[in-house]
Design a protein around this motif. Structure first.
Motif, short mmCIF file in Angstrom:
data_model
loop_
_atom_site.label_atom_id
_atom_site.label_comp_id
_atom_site.label_asym_id
_atom_site.label_seq_id
_atom_site.Cartn_x
_atom_site.Cartn_y
_atom_site.Cartn_z
N ASN A 13 0.82 -1.21 0.00
CA ASN A 13 0.00 0.00 0.00
C ASN A 13 0.85 1.26 0.00
O ASN A 13 0.55 2.23 -0.70
N GLU A 14 1.92 1.26 0.79
CA GLU A 14 2.82 2.42 0.81
C GLU A 14 3.54 2.60 -0.52
O GLU A 14 3.75 3.72 -0.96
N ALA A 15 3.92 1.49 -1.15
CA ALA A 15 4.57 1.58 -2.46
C ALA A 15 3.64 2.23 -3.46
O ALA A 15 4.03 3.13 -4.21
N ALA A 16 2.40 1.79 -3.48
CA ALA A 16 1.41 2.37 -4.41
C ALA A 16 1.18 3.85 -4.11
O ALA A 16 1.03 4.65 -5.03
N ALA A 17 1.16 4.21 -2.83
CA ALA A 17 0.92 5.60 -2.45
C ALA A 17 2.14 6.49 -2.70
O ALA A 17 2.00 7.72 -2.71
N TRP A 51 6.96 2.82 -11.81
CA TRP A 51 6.76 2.65 -10.38
C TRP A 51 5.44 1.94 -10.07
O TRP A 51 5.35 1.23 -9.07
N LYS A 52 4.45 2.11 -10.93
CA LYS A 52 3.21 1.35 -10.75
C LYS A 52 3.50 -0.14 -10.90
O LYS A 52 2.99 -0.97 -10.13
N HIS A 53 4.33 -0.49 -11.88
CA HIS A 53 4.74 -1.89 -12.06
C HIS A 53 5.50 -2.40 -10.83
O HIS A 53 5.25 -3.50 -10.34
N VAL A 58 5.80 -5.49 -5.70
CA VAL A 58 5.89 -5.53 -4.24
C VAL A 58 4.67 -6.24 -3.68
O VAL A 58 4.78 -7.12 -2.81
N ALA A 59 3.49 -5.90 -4.20
CA ALA A 59 2.25 -6.54 -3.73
C ALA A 59 2.25 -8.04 -4.01
O ALA A 59 1.67 -8.80 -3.23
N ALA A 60 2.91 -8.45 -5.08
CA ALA A 60 2.97 -9.87 -5.44
C ALA A 60 4.12 -10.61 -4.74
O ALA A 60 4.38 -11.78 -5.03
N VAL A 82 15.06 -7.66 -6.00
CA VAL A 82 14.18 -8.50 -6.80
C VAL A 82 14.37 -9.93 -6.30
O VAL A 82 15.39 -10.58 -6.56
N THR A 83 13.37 -10.40 -5.55
CA THR A 83 13.47 -11.72 -4.91
C THR A 83 12.90 -12.84 -5.77
O THR A 83 13.24 -14.00 -5.56
N ALA A 84 12.05 -12.51 -6.73
CA ALA A 84 11.47 -13.52 -7.61
C ALA A 84 12.54 -13.97 -8.61
O ALA A 84 12.95 -13.20 -9.47
N GLN A 85 12.99 -15.19 -8.44
CA GLN A 85 14.06 -15.73 -9.27
C GLN A 85 13.64 -17.10 -9.80
O GLN A 85 12.69 -17.70 -9.30
N PRO A 86 14.36 -17.61 -10.80
CA PRO A 86 14.03 -18.94 -11.32
C PRO A 86 14.09 -20.01 -10.22
O PRO A 86 14.75 -19.84 -9.19
N GLU A 87 13.44 -21.10 -10.49
CA GLU A 87 13.33 -22.20 -9.52
C GLU A 87 14.68 -22.70 -9.02
O GLU A 87 14.81 -23.09 -7.86
#
Length: 182
Positions: A13-17, A51-53, A58-60, A82-87
């Motif tokens: 929420n803070e990121a979006a704001a 930044w919207k992306h 962040v929300a995901a 960026v924590t989302a990384q390949p398996e």
């Protein structure tokens, strides 16, 4: 080092704001010549869309967004993990878009943001960080001082905001949970 600066993690929420304030920092950095994936002049709509992306990411739970704020609560710096990384790379994270407003530079804000990166990456279970930066720039000196190890350089990797090719240096930083208590 400026002790009046607070570095903290933004939730979804803070990121979006904070999209407008984050866009201001990005536009300022690109206007100042930072090669951070955008060309000058950077349209505000483009910065806002970026930044919207990021806020959606962040929300995901795909990335961690850290900000540095001055005593009035204005965002003067930011960095992402960026924590989302390949398996096959659950232990690794990419550090992206380390930005400090030109008026706030040379106060230790970048160093504070990078210390927070270590802490939050470890809390997320990451033990290896990687990043890239323009070869020979101020950020490269910051990363070396912070203990990052240079892996190599790729010539003509990207364009500077005003045009013209630049080399990019790649860095990595192993995090030892025993030495970096979050």
């Amino acid at each position: 080092m400026n002790s009046d600066i607070e570095v903290r993690r933004l939730g979804a929420n803070e990121a979006a704001a904070s999209i407008d304030a984050l866009a201001d920092v990005l536009i300022d950095c690109v206007e100042g010549g930072a090669s951070v994936s955008f060309m000058a002049p950077l349209a505000r709509e483009t910065a806002l869309a970026f930044w919207k992306h990021v806020a959606g990411s962040v929300a995901a739970n795909e990335r961690i967004l850290l900000v540095a704020e001055d005593t009035q609560g204005r965002i003067v710096g930011t960095v992402q993990i960026v924590t989302a990384q390949p398996e096959n790379q659950p232990h690794r994270a990419d550090v992206a878009k380390m930005l400090v407003s030109r008026a706030a530079r040379r106060q230790g804000i970048g160093a504070r943001l990078m210390q927070a990166v270590d802490k939050h990456a470890l809390q997320a279970g990451k033990t290896l960080l990687v990043l890239d930066t323009v070869t020979g720039g101020d950020a490269e000196r910051l990363y070396a001082r912070a203990g990052w190890q240079r892996a190599g350089t790729v010539p003509d990797y990207a364009l500077m905001p005003e045009g013209g090719l630049c080399a990019t240096a790649f860095y990595y930083r192993p995090l030892d949970p025993a030495r970096h208590q979050p």
